[in-house]
Design a protein around this motif. Sequence first.
Motif, PDB file in Angstrom:
ATOM      1  N   GLY A  14       0.795  -1.215   0.000  1.00 29.41           N
ATOM      2  CA  GLY A  14       0.000   0.000   0.000  1.00 29.41           C
ATOM      3  C   GLY A  14       0.830   1.269   0.000  1.00 29.41           C
ATOM      4  N   VAL A  15       0.250   2.323  -0.563  1.00 26.45           N
ATOM      5  CA  VAL A  15       0.947   3.607  -0.654  1.00 26.45           C
ATOM      6  C   VAL A  15       0.087   4.780  -0.182  1.00 26.45           C
ATOM      7  CG1 VAL A  15       2.480   2.860  -2.516  1.00 26.45           C
ATOM      8  CG2 VAL A  15       0.267   3.870  -3.088  1.00 26.45           C
ATOM      9  N   SER A  16      -1.084   4.522   0.391  1.00 28.15           N
ATOM     10  CA  SER A  16      -1.965   5.652   0.711  1.00 28.15           C
ATOM     11  C   SER A  16      -2.656   5.540   2.063  1.00 28.15           C
ATOM     12  CB  SER A  16      -3.027   5.810  -0.390  1.00 28.15           C
ATOM     13  OG  SER A  16      -3.861   4.668  -0.451  1.00 28.15           O
ATOM     14  N   MET A  17      -2.208   4.668   2.949  1.00 28.70           N
ATOM     15  CA  MET A  17      -2.852   4.539   4.250  1.00 28.70           C
ATOM     16  C   MET A  17      -2.524   5.723   5.160  1.00 28.70           C
ATOM     17  SD  MET A  17      -4.930   2.456   5.830  1.00 28.70           S
ATOM     18  CE  MET A  17      -4.711   0.860   5.045  1.00 28.70           C
ATOM     19  N   SER A  18      -1.391   6.396   4.906  1.00 23.52           N
ATOM     20  CA  SER A  18      -0.984   7.566   5.686  1.00 23.52           C
ATOM     21  C   SER A  18      -0.925   7.241   7.176  1.00 23.52           C
ATOM     22  CB  SER A  18      -1.943   8.735   5.429  1.00 23.52           C
ATOM     23  OG  SER A  18      -1.415   9.948   5.924  1.00 23.52           O
ATOM     24  N   LEU A  19      -0.232   6.150   7.499  1.00 17.00           N
ATOM     25  CA  LEU A  19      -0.180   5.678   8.881  1.00 17.00           C
ATOM     26  C   LEU A  19       0.414   6.702   9.840  1.00 17.00           C
ATOM     27  CD1 LEU A  19       0.988   1.981   8.371  1.00 17.00           C
ATOM     28  CD2 LEU A  19      -1.301   2.779   9.004  1.00 17.00           C
ATOM     29  N   ALA A  20       1.358   7.507   9.363  1.00 18.00           N
ATOM     30  CA  ALA A  20       2.057   8.431  10.245  1.00 18.00           C
ATOM     31  C   ALA A  20       1.459   9.831  10.237  1.00 18.00           C
ATOM     32  CB  ALA A  20       3.535   8.508   9.855  1.00 18.00           C
ATOM     33  N   ALA A  73       0.181 -13.222   0.263  1.00 19.76           N
ATOM     34  CA  ALA A  73       1.202 -13.787   1.130  1.00 19.76           C
ATOM     35  C   ALA A  73       1.793 -12.726   2.041  1.00 19.76           C
ATOM     36  CB  ALA A  73       2.310 -14.423   0.289  1.00 19.76           C
ATOM     37  N   LEU A  74       1.683 -11.466   1.639  1.00 21.02           N
ATOM     38  CA  LEU A  74       2.259 -10.377   2.403  1.00 21.02           C
ATOM     39  C   LEU A  74       1.460  -9.100   2.151  1.00 21.02           C
ATOM     40  CD1 LEU A  74       4.725  -9.504   4.204  1.00 21.02           C
ATOM     41  CD2 LEU A  74       5.872  -8.868   2.074  1.00 21.02           C
ATOM     42  N   VAL A  75       1.251  -8.317   3.204  1.00 15.75           N
ATOM     43  CA  VAL A  75       0.646  -6.988   3.098  1.00 15.75           C
ATOM     44  C   VAL A  75       1.610  -6.008   3.760  1.00 15.75           C
ATOM     45  CG1 VAL A  75      -1.292  -5.494   3.718  1.00 15.75           C
ATOM     46  CG2 VAL A  75      -1.700  -7.899   3.162  1.00 15.75           C
ATOM     47  N   SER A  76       1.855  -4.886   3.104  1.00 17.22           N
ATOM     48  CA  SER A  76       2.804  -3.917   3.648  1.00 17.22           C
ATOM     49  C   SER A  76       2.305  -2.500   3.391  1.00 17.22           C
ATOM     50  CB  SER A  76       4.196  -4.113   3.028  1.00 17.22           C
ATOM     51  OG  SER A  76       4.137  -3.987   1.619  1.00 17.22           O
ATOM     52  N   GLU A  77       2.864  -1.562   4.140  1.00 14.28           N
ATOM     53  CA  GLU A  77       2.535  -0.141   3.999  1.00 14.28           C
ATOM     54  C   GLU A  77       3.769   0.695   4.302  1.00 14.28           C
ATOM     55  OE1 GLU A  77       0.957   2.581   3.459  1.00 14.28           O
ATOM     56  OE2 GLU A  77      -0.967   1.890   2.682  1.00 14.28           O
ATOM     57  N   HIS A  78       3.713   1.958   3.892  1.00 14.27           N
ATOM     58  CA  HIS A  78       4.810   2.887   4.118  1.00 14.27           C
ATOM     59  C   HIS A  78       4.720   3.532   5.491  1.00 14.27           C
ATOM     60  CE1 HIS A  78       6.799   3.286   0.133  1.00 14.27           C
ATOM     61  NE2 HIS A  78       5.650   2.787  -0.280  1.00 14.27           N
ATOM     62  N   LEU A  79       5.865   3.755   6.099  1.00 17.16           N
ATOM     63  CA  LEU A  79       5.938   4.552   7.311  1.00 17.16           C
ATOM     64  C   LEU A  79       6.100   6.006   6.855  1.00 17.16           C
ATOM     65  CD1 LEU A  79       7.995   3.614  10.479  1.00 17.16           C
ATOM     66  CD2 LEU A  79       7.383   5.951   9.868  1.00 17.16           C
ATOM     67  N   ALA A  80       4.975   6.604   6.520  1.00  9.88           N
ATOM     68  CA  ALA A  80       4.954   7.956   5.955  1.00  9.88           C
ATOM     69  C   ALA A  80       3.540   8.501   6.112  1.00  9.88           C
ATOM     70  CB  ALA A  80       5.370   7.924   4.482  1.00  9.88           C
ATOM     71  N   TRP A  81       3.322   9.706   5.599  1.00  8.94           N
ATOM     72  CA  TRP A  81       1.979  10.268   5.615  1.00  8.94           C
ATOM     73  C   TRP A  81       1.723  11.029   4.331  1.00  8.94           C
ATOM     74  CZ3 TRP A  81       0.670  15.605   5.966  1.00  8.94           C
ATOM     75  CH2 TRP A  81       1.759  16.471   6.115  1.00  8.94           C
ATOM     76  N   SER A  82       0.429  11.161   3.985  1.00  5.88           N
ATOM     77  CA  SER A  82       0.063  11.836   2.743  1.00  5.88           C
ATOM     78  C   SER A  82      -1.303  12.509   2.820  1.00  5.88           C
ATOM     79  CB  SER A  82       0.057  10.826   1.577  1.00  5.88           C
ATOM     80  OG  SER A  82      -0.788   9.724   1.863  1.00  5.88           O
ATOM     81  N   VAL A  83      -1.924  12.522   4.000  1.00  7.50           N
ATOM     82  CA  VAL A  83      -3.275  13.077   4.140  1.00  7.50           C
ATOM     83  C   VAL A  83      -3.288  14.119   5.258  1.00  7.50           C
ATOM     84  CG1 VAL A  83      -5.712  12.560   4.490  1.00  7.50           C
ATOM     85  CG2 VAL A  83      -4.217  10.833   3.459  1.00  7.50           C
ATOM     86  N   LEU A  84      -3.921  15.256   4.971  1.00  5.90           N
ATOM     87  CA  LEU A  84      -4.101  16.310   5.970  1.00  5.90           C
ATOM     88  C   LEU A  84      -5.482  16.914   5.790  1.00  5.90           C
ATOM     89  CD1 LEU A  84      -2.950  18.084   8.246  1.00  5.90           C
ATOM     90  CD2 LEU A  84      -2.093  19.638   6.461  1.00  5.90           C
ATOM     91  N   ASP A  85      -6.298  16.842   6.834  1.00  7.59           N
ATOM     92  CA  ASP A  85      -7.667  17.379   6.787  1.00  7.59           C
ATOM     93  C   ASP A  85      -8.455  16.822   5.613  1.00  7.59           C
ATOM     94  OD1 ASP A  85      -7.165  18.895   9.048  1.00  7.59           O
ATOM     95  OD2 ASP A  85      -6.514  20.652   7.884  1.00  7.59           O
TER      96      ASP A  85
END
Length: 208
Positions: free
Chosen positions: A94-100, A123-135
């Motif tokens: 994933g590239v858009s969960m905005s976990l951080a 077999a695997l699910v992954s995401e970025h340790l980053a953010w991309s969403v604000l308000d």
Amino acid sequence: MDATQNAAPANPGTGLGAGLGAGLGAGLGAGLGAGLGAGLGLKPQHYDAACALPSSRTSGLWFEVHPENYLVEGGPRLAWLEAVRERHPLSLHGVSMSLAGPDEPDVQHLERLAALCERVQPALVSEHLAWSVLDGHYAPDLLPILRNRQALTRLERRIDQVQERLQRRIAIENPSHYLHLPGHEWEEADFLNTLARRGAAAAACCWT
């Protein structure tokens, strides 16, 4: 910050081997992706070639896709992905969960991701340790964060939330470094190790 109302589609990229090396070793040391060999980034123009390859049961070959391109209930693209899945393991990166980020994860996005996981059993699910969403506005990028206690607490809670909904462990890609941010409280490796030790992520995997 320039932002749009909707998340930008994941970059389709080019080349069957675009993802080679990106996923090598993903999940190693934590049991994620056990038994997988080399992985390739799967692009729509290569579905037929992927389906024509021998089954991965002995080779360990697997394919990575951005789930954002498949969060639909039907249609040809999802049908092609399922056809590939019949022969090869899949990784959903994933590239858009905005976990951080400051915003809570999008519940509808998480529900659609859960449905896709149920459908193709990756077999695997992954995401970025980053953010991309604000308000509620999405930036078409993966933005860096300060490695501090506030970020650690936020990530721990968010990762737990995602893993609880997906009913599976996820891997986390190392933070982006587009900017030099003063004020870090941890070195990157120490931050990821601390996050993993606190039980949030099954594996703080560093992909480069």
